[in-house]
Write an enzyme that holds these catalytic residues in place. Structure first.
Site, PDB file in Angstrom:
ATOM      1  N   LYS A  13       0.835  -1.211   0.000  1.00  8.94           N
ATOM      2  CA  LYS A  13       0.000   0.000   0.000  1.00  8.94           C
ATOM      3  C   LYS A  13       0.872   1.265   0.000  1.00  8.94           C
ATOM      4  CE  LYS A  13      -1.903  -1.003   3.995  1.00  8.94           C
ATOM      5  NZ  LYS A  13      -1.262  -2.269   4.373  1.00  8.94           N
ATOM      6  N   ARG A  88      -8.875   0.858   9.466  1.00  9.59           N
ATOM      7  CA  ARG A  88      -8.462  -0.512   9.785  1.00  9.59           C
ATOM      8  C   ARG A  88      -9.497  -1.246  10.625  1.00  9.59           C
ATOM      9  NH1 ARG A  88      -2.725   0.385   9.088  1.00  9.59           N
ATOM     10  NH2 ARG A  88      -1.513  -1.492   9.438  1.00  9.59           N
ATOM     11  N   ARG A 127      12.132  -6.190   3.506  1.00 16.98           N
ATOM     12  CA  ARG A 127      12.078  -4.749   3.800  1.00 16.98           C
ATOM     13  C   ARG A 127      12.929  -4.430   5.044  1.00 16.98           C
ATOM     14  NH1 ARG A 127       6.230  -2.153   4.559  1.00 16.98           N
ATOM     15  NH2 ARG A 127       6.232  -3.017   6.652  1.00 16.98           N
ATOM     16  N   ARG A 136      11.981  -1.421  10.994  1.00 16.75           N
ATOM     17  CA  ARG A 136      10.912  -0.889  11.830  1.00 16.75           C
ATOM     18  C   ARG A 136      10.735  -1.790  13.045  1.00 16.75           C
ATOM     19  NH1 ARG A 136       5.787  -0.052   7.928  1.00 16.75           N
ATOM     20  NH2 ARG A 136       4.827  -1.141   9.669  1.00 16.75           N
ATOM     21  N   ARG A 147       0.115  -8.796  13.489  1.00 15.33           N
ATOM     22  CA  ARG A 147      -0.477  -7.838  12.541  1.00 15.33           C
ATOM     23  C   ARG A 147      -1.398  -8.555  11.556  1.00 15.33           C
ATOM     24  NH1 ARG A 147       5.006  -5.562  10.655  1.00 15.33           N
ATOM     25  NH2 ARG A 147       3.908  -4.331   9.089  1.00 15.33           N
TER      26      ARG A 147
END
Ligand code: ADP
Length: 193
Positions: A13, A88, A127, A136, A147
């Site tokens: 996204k 969300r 990533r 992150r 998640r």
């Protein structure tokens, strides 16, 4: 053009929303980025969000709705935006409808990026390994598992909500970045004509 991009963590996204901002001037509204900025600043919201985010859980609806409604009513969003990571939960979707109604704005489309769960862990770990600023806090196997659970339990119903409004479109998020961008561009161009 006013869009929502829906999809699980790692679906792409953020990459697609950033392209839409570069190519079409649609402002990228990422609640994840806004919250990470709040954490980096050490603001009250940041202090509250930090631990929740690191565990892969959701920041309370009232906080993210407050953050997004302040940003979406700024003048630069009047020409178009992409919501990335919001809404969300169903409560967030309903709150967004009220904010948009108050400002006289309507959404053009909600685009769902469909990606198999199995591909997401690879993408997130890649990533994490490639990020120049370090990984992150939530890009690790344990937080991703949480998640994904949260996504299926709380965010998947958001797609049904927009489907019932007749504005949900799905694209194949397993395609490469260019391929996904093309599918999104086709939907946008169809809406503009
Ligand atoms: P991803 O889509 O890869 O999970 P994001 O950057 O969108 O990453 O979000 C990272 C984290 O920020 C989420 O796991 C959650 O803790 C918090 N967050 C972001 N957007 C929201 C939201 N709309 N509601 C609640 N929490 C959010």
């Amino acid at each position: 053009m006013k869009l929502i991009l829906l999809g699980p963590p790692g679906a792409g996204k953020g990459v697609q929303a950033a392209r839409l901002e570069d190519e079409r001037g649609m402002i990228q509204l990422s609640t994840g980025e806004m919250l990470r900025a709040a954490v980096a600043e050490g603001s009250e919201i940041g202090k509250l969000a930090e631990g929740i985010m690191a565990h892969g859980e959701l920041v309370p609806d009232g906080i993210v709705v407050g953050v997004i409604s302040a940003r979406i009513s700024q003048p630069d969003c009047a020409n178009g935006f992409t919501l990335d990571g919001f809404p969300r939960t169903l409560a967030q979707a309903e709150a967004l409808d009220r904010v948009l109604e108050d400002t006289g704005v309507s959404l053009d489309a909600v685009i769902e990026l469909k990606v198999d769960d199995a591909a997401l862990l690879d993408r997130i770990l890649t990533r994490a390994a490639e990020s120049p600023c370090g990984p992150r806090a939530d890009d690790n196997e344990e937080a991703l598992k949480k998640r994904l659970q949260v996504y299926h339990a709380q965010t998947a119903p958001v797609a049904a909500y927009y489907n019932a409004q007749g504005i949900l479109r799905s694209v194949d998020g397993m395609a490469d970045i260019e391929g996904v961008a093309k599918q999104i561009a086709d939907i946008i161009d169809e809406k503009r004509t």
